[in-house]
Design a protein around this motif. Structure first.
Motif, PDB file in Angstrom:
ATOM      1  N   ILE A  41     -95.011  27.378 -59.978  1.00  0.00           N
ATOM      2  CA  ILE A  41     -96.028  26.493 -59.382  1.00  0.00           C
ATOM      3  C   ILE A  41     -97.181  27.341 -58.824  1.00  0.00           C
ATOM      4  O   ILE A  41     -98.352  27.001 -58.985  1.00  0.00           O
ATOM      5  N   PHE A  42     -96.834  28.442 -58.169  1.00  0.00           N
ATOM      6  CA  PHE A  42     -97.870  29.323 -57.602  1.00  0.00           C
ATOM      7  C   PHE A  42     -98.786  29.858 -58.718  1.00  0.00           C
ATOM      8  O   PHE A  42     -99.998  29.864 -58.585  1.00  0.00           O
ATOM      9  N   ILE A  43     -98.173  30.290 -59.807  1.00  0.00           N
ATOM     10  CA  ILE A  43     -98.971  30.896 -60.892  1.00  0.00           C
ATOM     11  C   ILE A  43     -99.896  29.841 -61.532  1.00  0.00           C
ATOM     12  O   ILE A  43    -101.094  30.068 -61.697  1.00  0.00           O
ATOM     13  N   THR A  44     -99.312  28.663 -61.842  1.00  0.00           N
ATOM     14  CA  THR A  44    -100.133  27.592 -62.452  1.00  0.00           C
ATOM     15  C   THR A  44    -101.245  27.153 -61.510  1.00  0.00           C
ATOM     16  O   THR A  44    -102.391  26.976 -61.921  1.00  0.00           O
ATOM     17  N   SER A  45    -100.888  26.965 -60.244  1.00  0.00           N
ATOM     18  CA  SER A  45    -101.879  26.482 -59.273  1.00  0.00           C
ATOM     19  C   SER A  45    -102.980  27.514 -59.065  1.00  0.00           C
ATOM     20  O   SER A  45    -104.163  27.164 -58.985  1.00  0.00           O
ATOM     21  N   HIS A  46    -102.577  28.792 -58.973  1.00  0.00           N
ATOM     22  CA  HIS A  46    -103.564  29.849 -58.773  1.00  0.00           C
ATOM     23  C   HIS A  46    -104.571  29.855 -59.930  1.00  0.00           C
ATOM     24  O   HIS A  46    -105.779  29.928 -59.722  1.00  0.00           O
ATOM     25  N   GLN A  47    -104.037  29.729 -61.131  1.00  0.00           N
ATOM     26  CA  GLN A  47    -104.901  29.754 -62.311  1.00  0.00           C
ATOM     27  C   GLN A  47    -105.870  28.565 -62.295  1.00  0.00           C
ATOM     28  O   GLN A  47    -107.083  28.735 -62.490  1.00  0.00           O
ATOM     29  N   GLN A  48    -105.325  27.389 -62.023  1.00  0.00           N
ATOM     30  CA  GLN A  48    -106.174  26.189 -62.048  1.00  0.00           C
ATOM     31  C   GLN A  48    -107.214  26.204 -60.927  1.00  0.00           C
ATOM     32  O   GLN A  48    -108.378  25.879 -61.135  1.00  0.00           O
ATOM     33  N   LEU A  49    -106.763  26.599 -59.723  1.00  0.00           N
ATOM     34  CA  LEU A  49    -107.687  26.638 -58.581  1.00  0.00           C
ATOM     35  C   LEU A  49    -108.787  27.680 -58.808  1.00  0.00           C
ATOM     36  O   LEU A  49    -109.949  27.447 -58.474  1.00  0.00           O
ATOM     37  N   SER A  50    -108.414  28.826 -59.379  1.00  0.00           N
ATOM     38  CA  SER A  50    -109.420  29.878 -59.643  1.00  0.00           C
ATOM     39  C   SER A  50    -110.446  29.379 -60.649  1.00  0.00           C
ATOM     40  O   SER A  50    -111.657  29.539 -60.445  1.00  0.00           O
ATOM     41  N   GLU A  51    -109.940  28.791 -61.732  1.00  0.00           N
ATOM     42  CA  GLU A  51    -110.848  28.312 -62.780  1.00  0.00           C
ATOM     43  C   GLU A  51    -111.806  27.250 -62.237  1.00  0.00           C
ATOM     44  O   GLU A  51    -113.004  27.293 -62.473  1.00  0.00           O
ATOM     45  N   GLU A  52    -111.220  26.306 -61.505  1.00  0.00           N
ATOM     46  CA  GLU A  52    -112.048  25.206 -60.998  1.00  0.00           C
ATOM     47  C   GLU A  52    -113.056  25.696 -59.964  1.00  0.00           C
ATOM     48  O   GLU A  52    -114.231  25.356 -60.036  1.00  0.00           O
ATOM     49  N   SER A  53    -112.589  26.489 -59.005  1.00  0.00           N
ATOM     50  CA  SER A  53    -113.503  26.895 -57.928  1.00  0.00           C
ATOM     51  C   SER A  53    -114.614  27.803 -58.453  1.00  0.00           C
ATOM     52  O   SER A  53    -115.692  27.870 -57.851  1.00  0.00           O
ATOM     53  N   SER A  54    -114.379  28.463 -59.569  1.00  0.00           N
ATOM     54  CA  SER A  54    -115.438  29.328 -60.124  1.00  0.00           C
ATOM     55  C   SER A  54    -116.607  28.498 -60.663  1.00  0.00           C
ATOM     56  O   SER A  54    -117.685  29.023 -60.898  1.00  0.00           O
ATOM     57  N   LYS A  55    -116.379  27.192 -60.863  1.00  0.00           N
ATOM     58  CA  LYS A  55    -117.457  26.342 -61.401  1.00  0.00           C
ATOM     59  C   LYS A  55    -118.276  25.671 -60.288  1.00  0.00           C
ATOM     60  O   LYS A  55    -119.297  25.044 -60.560  1.00  0.00           O
ATOM     61  N   ARG A  89    -114.186  17.293 -59.036  1.00  0.00           N
ATOM     62  CA  ARG A  89    -113.376  18.466 -59.353  1.00  0.00           C
ATOM     63  C   ARG A  89    -112.653  19.004 -58.124  1.00  0.00           C
ATOM     64  O   ARG A  89    -111.552  19.535 -58.231  1.00  0.00           O
ATOM     65  N   VAL A  90    -113.288  18.870 -56.969  1.00  0.00           N
ATOM     66  CA  VAL A  90    -112.602  19.265 -55.728  1.00  0.00           C
ATOM     67  C   VAL A  90    -111.391  18.344 -55.527  1.00  0.00           C
ATOM     68  O   VAL A  90    -110.286  18.793 -55.210  1.00  0.00           O
ATOM     69  N   HIS A  91    -111.612  17.065 -55.758  1.00  0.00           N
ATOM     70  CA  HIS A  91    -110.524  16.087 -55.598  1.00  0.00           C
ATOM     71  C   HIS A  91    -109.364  16.384 -56.552  1.00  0.00           C
ATOM     72  O   HIS A  91    -108.205  16.331 -56.164  1.00  0.00           O
ATOM     73  N   LEU A  92    -109.716  16.723 -57.795  1.00  0.00           N
ATOM     74  CA  LEU A  92    -108.704  16.931 -58.834  1.00  0.00           C
ATOM     75  C   LEU A  92    -107.677  17.996 -58.440  1.00  0.00           C
ATOM     76  O   LEU A  92    -106.477  17.778 -58.572  1.00  0.00           O
ATOM     77  N   VAL A  93    -108.155  19.132 -57.941  1.00  0.00           N
ATOM     78  CA  VAL A  93    -107.225  20.237 -57.687  1.00  0.00           C
ATOM     79  C   VAL A  93    -106.740  20.301 -56.232  1.00  0.00           C
ATOM     80  O   VAL A  93    -105.850  21.096 -55.920  1.00  0.00           O
ATOM     81  N   LYS A  94    -107.324  19.462 -55.399  1.00  0.00           N
ATOM     82  CA  LYS A  94    -106.969  19.482 -53.967  1.00  0.00           C
ATOM     83  C   LYS A  94    -105.453  19.489 -53.706  1.00  0.00           C
ATOM     84  O   LYS A  94    -104.968  20.291 -52.905  1.00  0.00           O
ATOM     85  N   PRO A  95    -104.672  18.610 -54.385  1.00  0.00           N
ATOM     86  CA  PRO A  95    -103.227  18.587 -54.050  1.00  0.00           C
ATOM     87  C   PRO A  95    -102.488  19.870 -54.408  1.00  0.00           C
ATOM     88  O   PRO A  95    -101.390  20.091 -53.916  1.00  0.00           O
ATOM     89  N   LEU A  96    -103.102  20.722 -55.262  1.00  0.00           N
ATOM     90  CA  LEU A  96    -102.401  21.962 -55.648  1.00  0.00           C
ATOM     91  C   LEU A  96    -102.096  22.827 -54.425  1.00  0.00           C
ATOM     92  O   LEU A  96    -101.060  23.481 -54.364  1.00  0.00           O
ATOM     93  N   TRP A  97    -103.006  22.809 -53.444  1.00  0.00           N
ATOM     94  CA  TRP A  97    -102.733  23.568 -52.214  1.00  0.00           C
ATOM     95  C   TRP A  97    -101.456  23.037 -51.567  1.00  0.00           C
ATOM     96  O   TRP A  97    -100.604  23.806 -51.131  1.00  0.00           O
ATOM     97  N   GLY A  98    -101.356  21.727 -51.531  1.00  0.00           N
ATOM     98  CA  GLY A  98    -100.163  21.114 -50.928  1.00  0.00           C
ATOM     99  C   GLY A  98     -98.905  21.447 -51.714  1.00  0.00           C
ATOM    100  O   GLY A  98     -97.854  21.726 -51.132  1.00  0.00           O
ATOM    101  N   TYR A  99     -99.027  21.435 -53.055  1.00  0.00           N
ATOM    102  CA  TYR A  99     -97.855  21.777 -53.880  1.00  0.00           C
ATOM    103  C   TYR A  99     -97.457  23.239 -53.711  1.00  0.00           C
ATOM    104  O   TYR A  99     -96.360  23.626 -54.068  1.00  0.00           O
ATOM    105  N   CYS A 100     -98.373  24.052 -53.188  1.00  0.00           N
ATOM    106  CA  CYS A 100     -98.041  25.450 -52.894  1.00  0.00           C
ATOM    107  C   CYS A 100     -97.588  25.607 -51.437  1.00  0.00           C
ATOM    108  O   CYS A 100     -97.413  26.741 -50.957  1.00  0.00           O
ATOM    109  N   GLY A 101     -97.448  24.508 -50.727  1.00  0.00           N
ATOM    110  CA  GLY A 101     -96.995  24.582 -49.336  1.00  0.00           C
ATOM    111  C   GLY A 101     -98.089  25.012 -48.375  1.00  0.00           C
ATOM    112  O   GLY A 101     -97.810  25.491 -47.274  1.00  0.00           O
ATOM    113  N   LEU A 102     -99.356  24.851 -48.793  1.00  0.00           N
ATOM    114  CA  LEU A 102    -100.483  25.233 -47.924  1.00  0.00           C
ATOM    115  C   LEU A 102    -101.273  23.973 -47.548  1.00  0.00           C
ATOM    116  O   LEU A 102    -102.392  23.754 -48.023  1.00  0.00           O
TER     117      LEU A 102
END
Lengths: 229, 131
Positions: B34-48, B64-77
């Motif tokens: 989950i950390f690896i997938t989320s890191h990749q998606q968050l990095s890609e999205e935030s770079s735009k 796009r902020v809305h789309l990836v927002k829950p990934l932080w939560g899925y990483c326990g952050l």
């Protein structure tokens, strides 16, 4: 017996976790996962499922538009990261509203709110007729007597061969209460009896002498329900 | 489930360890994935984000902020998810291009910090699993 379910979720991490929870519960059999409402509609038009796990904000059309287009009412559990949709969720009579990310314990609380399968089946079997409130009376109408139902703002008009009965209701609310095997919402202002169609031309269908519009959003569902030989 | 060696793995305190372990049945490999997938998606999205702001695509930026927002939560952050929620709320107000860029400049350090936390924790778990 397990509930059959579909997950509509654009975030793969969220879909994977939800799928895992479903397997772990032993109560849910996920038959398909979709990343958008557009992908889910054709499947859901042809396959009835018991439960729909639905994200709201997705690319393209949102989750509520999927519910608007469905011809039957599965039990819906919304999954979202926003709480602003709670009022709409109430309007759509959803079973529960899960804020992402949610724990397994919270997920099982949602499953406890689902109606048992046998209870749902009994409800459908009893749906050979409806009682409608009109002029201070409760009038019984057999499904077979109803040609179509037309919206009139806060009221609806039930059209039969020999009468028109006006009742305080909405098309959206009726969609959830009438027998989905017989009736079909073809437009935001019309529900029709599928057995009464005499003719379809482009985006119009004919019942008795009435011309009824079919909206773009509902056209594929209508076409999937008629038998073309 | 991952076999536990003689030392028990402890997630760093910034993460909601209890939530993560419960979500994945104590499966550290699943948490790492989950950390690896989320890191990749968050990095890609935030770079735009800056490009979108500079081009006045504020509604798309918000989406796009809305789309990836829950990934932080899925990483326990969850704190980072809340920060993203605030960003999303801000972009919903349809700010000017310059205000949107200023906001992104302000948020840049915390996004970097969050991404680094996830990346390091994924490495830490993988090192532990190799033992």
């Amino acid at each position: 017996m397990k509930f059959t379910a579909v997950i509509v979720e654009d975030l793969s991490v969220a879909a994977d976790v939800l799928h895992k929870y479903c397997i772990k519960s032993g109560k849910i059999n996920v038959v398909q996962l979709f990343k958008s409402t557009e992908e889910a509609i054709p499947f859901l038009s042809e396959n009835a499922v018991d439960v729909l796990f639905l994200d709201i904000e997705m690319p393209g059309a949102n989750g509520f538009s999927l519910l608007d287009q469905m011809q039957y009412q599965p039990q819906v559990i919304l999954t979202t990261s926003k709480t602003e949709y709670a009022f709409d969720a109430f309007e759509y009579s959803v079973v529960d509203f899960l804020r992402k990310p949610f724990s397994y314990q919270r997920f099982t609380q949602s499953l406890d709110k689902l109606k048992p399968l046998n209870e749902k089946k009994e409800e459908v079997e009893e749906m050979s007729h409806v009682f409608i409130k009109s002029d201070g009376k409760l009038i019984r109408l057999n499904n077979d007597d109803i040609l179509y139902i037309e919206s009139m703002g806060d009221y609806v008009k039930f059209i039969t061969n020999d009468k028109k009965i006006i009742s305080h209701n909405t098309i959206k609310a009726l969609t959830e209460k009438i027998n989905p095997d017989v009736f079909c919402k073809v437009h935001r202002s019309y529900i029709i009896n599928m057995n009464k169609i005499s003719d379809i031309r482009d985006n119009t269908l004919y019942i008795a002498n009435a011309k009824i519009p079919v909206s773009k959003a509902n056209r594929s569902t209508v076409m999937s329900r008629i038998k073309i030989v | 489930m991952q076999a536990i060696s003689d030392t028990v793995f402890q997630l760093s305190s910034q993460f909601d360890g209890m939530f993560l372990l419960e979500m994945h049945d104590n499966d550290l490999a699943a948490i790492s994935d989950i950390f690896i997938t989320s890191h990749q998606q968050l990095s890609e999205e935030s770079s735009k984000y800056f490009w979108l702001a500079e081009n006045g695509e504020i509604a798309e930026l918000k989406r796009r902020v809305h789309l990836v927002k829950p990934l932080w939560g899925y990483c326990g952050l969850s704190e980072f998810q809340d920060k993203f929620q605030q960003m999303e709320n801000f972009f919903s107000t349809n700010p000017t291009i310059s205000d949107a860029i200023i906001r992104l400049e302000e948020e840049k350090p915390f996004i970097r910090e969050g991404l680094e936390l996830i990346r390091m924790e994924a490495i830490k778990i993988q090192e532990y699993l190799k033992q």
